[in-house]
Design a protein around this motif. Structure first.
Motif, PDB file in Angstrom:
ATOM      1  N   ASP A  70       0.360  -1.458   0.151  1.00 32.66           N
ATOM      2  CA  ASP A  70      -0.179  -0.233   0.038  1.00 32.66           C
ATOM      3  C   ASP A  70       0.748   1.235   0.173  1.00 32.66           C
ATOM      4  N   ALA A  71       1.896   0.698  -0.062  1.00 32.97           N
ATOM      5  CA  ALA A  71       2.717   2.068  -0.017  1.00 32.97           C
ATOM      6  C   ALA A  71       2.463   3.741  -1.062  1.00 32.97           C
ATOM      7  N   ALA A  72       2.682   3.096  -2.677  1.00 31.87           N
ATOM      8  CA  ALA A  72       2.381   4.175  -3.407  1.00 31.87           C
ATOM      9  C   ALA A  72       0.861   4.870  -3.524  1.00 31.87           C
ATOM     10  N   ARG A  73      -0.147   3.825  -2.196  1.00 30.11           N
ATOM     11  CA  ARG A  73      -1.757   4.424  -2.086  1.00 30.11           C
ATOM     12  C   ARG A  73      -1.213   5.729  -1.299  1.00 30.11           C
ATOM     13  N   LEU A  74      -0.085   5.173  -0.256  1.00 29.57           N
ATOM     14  CA  LEU A  74      -0.031   5.763   0.745  1.00 29.57           C
ATOM     15  C   LEU A  74       0.011   7.537   0.703  1.00 29.57           C
ATOM     16  N   ALA A  75       1.147   7.243  -0.044  1.00 25.52           N
ATOM     17  CA  ALA A  75       2.162   8.636  -0.812  1.00 25.52           C
ATOM     18  C   ALA A  75       1.273   9.020  -1.623  1.00 25.52           C
ATOM     19  N   ALA A  76       0.322   8.537  -2.315  1.00 24.26           N
ATOM     20  CA  ALA A  76      -0.782   9.268  -2.808  1.00 24.26           C
ATOM     21  C   ALA A  76      -1.864  10.356  -1.793  1.00 24.26           C
ATOM     22  N   LEU A  77      -2.296   9.698  -1.817  1.00 21.90           N
ATOM     23  CA  LEU A  77      -2.951   9.886  -0.133  1.00 21.90           C
ATOM     24  C   LEU A  77      -2.764  10.535   0.293  1.00 21.90           C
ATOM     25  N   ALA A  78      -0.952  11.000   0.869  1.00 21.96           N
ATOM     26  CA  ALA A  78      -0.588  11.636   1.889  1.00 21.96           C
ATOM     27  C   ALA A  78      -0.604  13.636   0.520  1.00 21.96           C
ATOM     28  N   LEU A  79      -0.312  13.264  -0.425  1.00 18.71           N
ATOM     29  CA  LEU A  79       0.321  14.133  -1.550  1.00 18.71           C
ATOM     30  C   LEU A  79      -0.951  14.761  -1.957  1.00 18.71           C
ATOM     31  N   GLY A  80      -2.260  14.021  -2.144  1.00 17.58           N
ATOM     32  CA  GLY A  80      -3.810  14.489  -2.238  1.00 17.58           C
ATOM     33  C   GLY A  80      -4.079  14.841  -1.483  1.00 17.58           C
ATOM     34  N   TYR A  81      -3.403  15.701   0.100  1.00 19.32           N
ATOM     35  CA  TYR A  81      -4.288  16.128   1.749  1.00 19.32           C
ATOM     36  C   TYR A  81      -2.868  17.046   1.975  1.00 19.32           C
ATOM     37  N   PHE A  82      -2.214  17.584   1.016  1.00 21.97           N
ATOM     38  CA  PHE A  82      -0.723  18.627   0.755  1.00 21.97           C
ATOM     39  C   PHE A  82      -1.841  19.685   0.842  1.00 21.97           C
ATOM     40  N   ASP A  83      -2.733  20.015  -0.570  1.00 17.21           N
ATOM     41  CA  ASP A  83      -3.281  21.080  -0.993  1.00 17.21           C
ATOM     42  C   ASP A  83      -4.325  21.660   0.679  1.00 17.21           C
ATOM     43  N   ASP A  84      -4.603  20.931   1.646  1.00 22.34           N
ATOM     44  CA  ASP A  84      -5.706  20.694   2.917  1.00 22.34           C
ATOM     45  C   ASP A  84      -4.614  21.594   3.194  1.00 22.34           C
ATOM     46  N   LEU A  85      -2.899  21.388   3.898  1.00 26.51           N
ATOM     47  CA  LEU A  85      -2.018  22.486   5.013  1.00 26.51           C
ATOM     48  C   LEU A  85      -1.821  23.688   4.121  1.00 26.51           C
ATOM     49  N   PRO A  86      -1.919  24.761   5.472  1.00 27.27           N
ATOM     50  CA  PRO A  86      -1.741  26.093   5.676  1.00 27.27           C
ATOM     51  C   PRO A  86      -0.134  25.656   5.031  1.00 27.27           C
ATOM     52  N   PRO A  87      -0.648  27.294   4.153  1.00 25.79           N
ATOM     53  CA  PRO A  87       0.705  27.248   3.611  1.00 25.79           C
ATOM     54  C   PRO A  87       2.430  27.240   4.234  1.00 25.79           C
ATOM     55  N   GLN A  88       2.056  27.423   4.627  1.00 27.26           N
ATOM     56  CA  GLN A  88       3.560  27.216   5.699  1.00 27.26           C
ATOM     57  C   GLN A  88       4.101  26.055   5.945  1.00 27.26           C
ATOM     58  N   GLN A  89       3.194  25.473   6.660  1.00 25.84           N
ATOM     59  CA  GLN A  89       3.127  23.426   6.260  1.00 25.84           C
ATOM     60  C   GLN A  89       3.668  23.010   5.228  1.00 25.84           C
ATOM     61  N   ARG A  90       3.040  23.740   4.301  1.00 26.12           N
ATOM     62  CA  ARG A  90       3.272  23.135   2.347  1.00 26.12           C
ATOM     63  C   ARG A  90       4.735  23.382   2.449  1.00 26.12           C
ATOM     64  N   ARG A  91       5.204  24.474   3.023  1.00 27.00           N
ATOM     65  CA  ARG A  91       6.522  25.446   2.743  1.00 27.00           C
ATOM     66  C   ARG A  91       7.144  23.702   3.056  1.00 27.00           C
ATOM     67  N   ILE A  92       7.043  23.281   4.729  1.00 24.20           N
ATOM     68  CA  ILE A  92       7.558  22.941   5.363  1.00 24.20           C
ATOM     69  C   ILE A  92       7.751  21.690   4.853  1.00 24.20           C
ATOM     70  N   PHE A  93       6.890  21.256   4.176  1.00 26.08           N
ATOM     71  CA  PHE A  93       6.109  19.771   3.625  1.00 26.08           C
ATOM     72  C   PHE A  93       7.365  19.390   3.107  1.00 26.08           C
ATOM     73  N   GLU A  94       7.234  20.210   1.737  1.00 22.74           N
ATOM     74  CA  GLU A  94       7.681  20.174   0.491  1.00 22.74           C
ATOM     75  C   GLU A  94       9.387  20.101   0.631  1.00 22.74           C
ATOM     76  N   LEU A  95      10.098  20.927   1.206  1.00 18.72           N
ATOM     77  CA  LEU A  95      11.442  21.585   1.991  1.00 18.72           C
ATOM     78  C   LEU A  95      11.751  19.927   2.138  1.00 18.72           C
ATOM     79  N   VAL A  96      10.889  19.558   2.879  1.00 22.02           N
ATOM     80  CA  VAL A  96      11.918  18.441   4.003  1.00 22.02           C
ATOM     81  C   VAL A  96      11.141  16.516   3.021  1.00 22.02           C
ATOM     82  N   ASP A  97      10.201  16.670   2.441  1.00 21.44           N
ATOM     83  CA  ASP A  97       9.058  15.576   2.036  1.00 21.44           C
ATOM     84  C   ASP A  97       9.459  15.437  -0.011  1.00 21.44           C
TER      85      ASP A  97
END
Length: 154
Positions: free
Chosen positions: A126-153
């Protein structure tokens, strides 16, 4: 966009009055910033709609611009009209968002292809499905958290 797309930018609002609000907002006057936001938000939303693929994306772009205006207005140097500068900021936010979405779609596609091409490599089916799900929720994060997520992950 042609120059005319933003030449009538803030109709009925004199550049002098807008420049005064910008100067007051830059000096830290909260009331001036709020008045400035009130004056420009309709135009920012309209411009965002020109660059977005749908209404939700346009609203997200406009929110990013308006939320960041307090910080961004400090970088306005007065070399151009404020409305021209703000149009450019809106365009840049929209283009940045488009690039981020393209990277995300590419990562999702790559993850799905890897999972399909080499099932022996998938220790967690389920790793690919989990990655797709996590990236799908990416837009719901506040802008600062999105930037941190982008930089780290990403």
């Amino acid at each position: 966009m042609a120059v005319s797309a933003h030449s009538t930018v803030i109709a009925g609002q004199g550049d002098d009055e807008l420049q005064k609000l910008v100067a007051e907002a830059r000096s830290g006057r909260r009331a001036a910033l709020e008045r400035l936001l009130d004056r420009v938000q309709a135009n920012v939303r309209r411009w965002a709609g020109r660059f977005a693929s749908d209404e939700d994306a346009a609203e997200d772009i406009a929110q990013d611009v308006l939320i960041g205006l307090e910080r961004r207005v400090q970088r306005f140097d007065g070399a151009s009209r404020f409305s021209t500068w703000l149009f450019t900021v809106t365009r840049n936010v929209a283009l940045s968002r488009r690039r981020r979405e393209a990277r995300r779609a590419s990562l999702i596609s790559e993850q799905q292809h890897l999972a399909l091409d080499d099932p022996s490599d998938a220790t967690d089916p389920d790793a690919a499905r989990l990655a797709a799900l996590a990236l799908g929720y990416f837009d719901d994060l506040p802008p600062q958290q999105r930037r941190i997520f982008e930089l780290v992950d990403i």
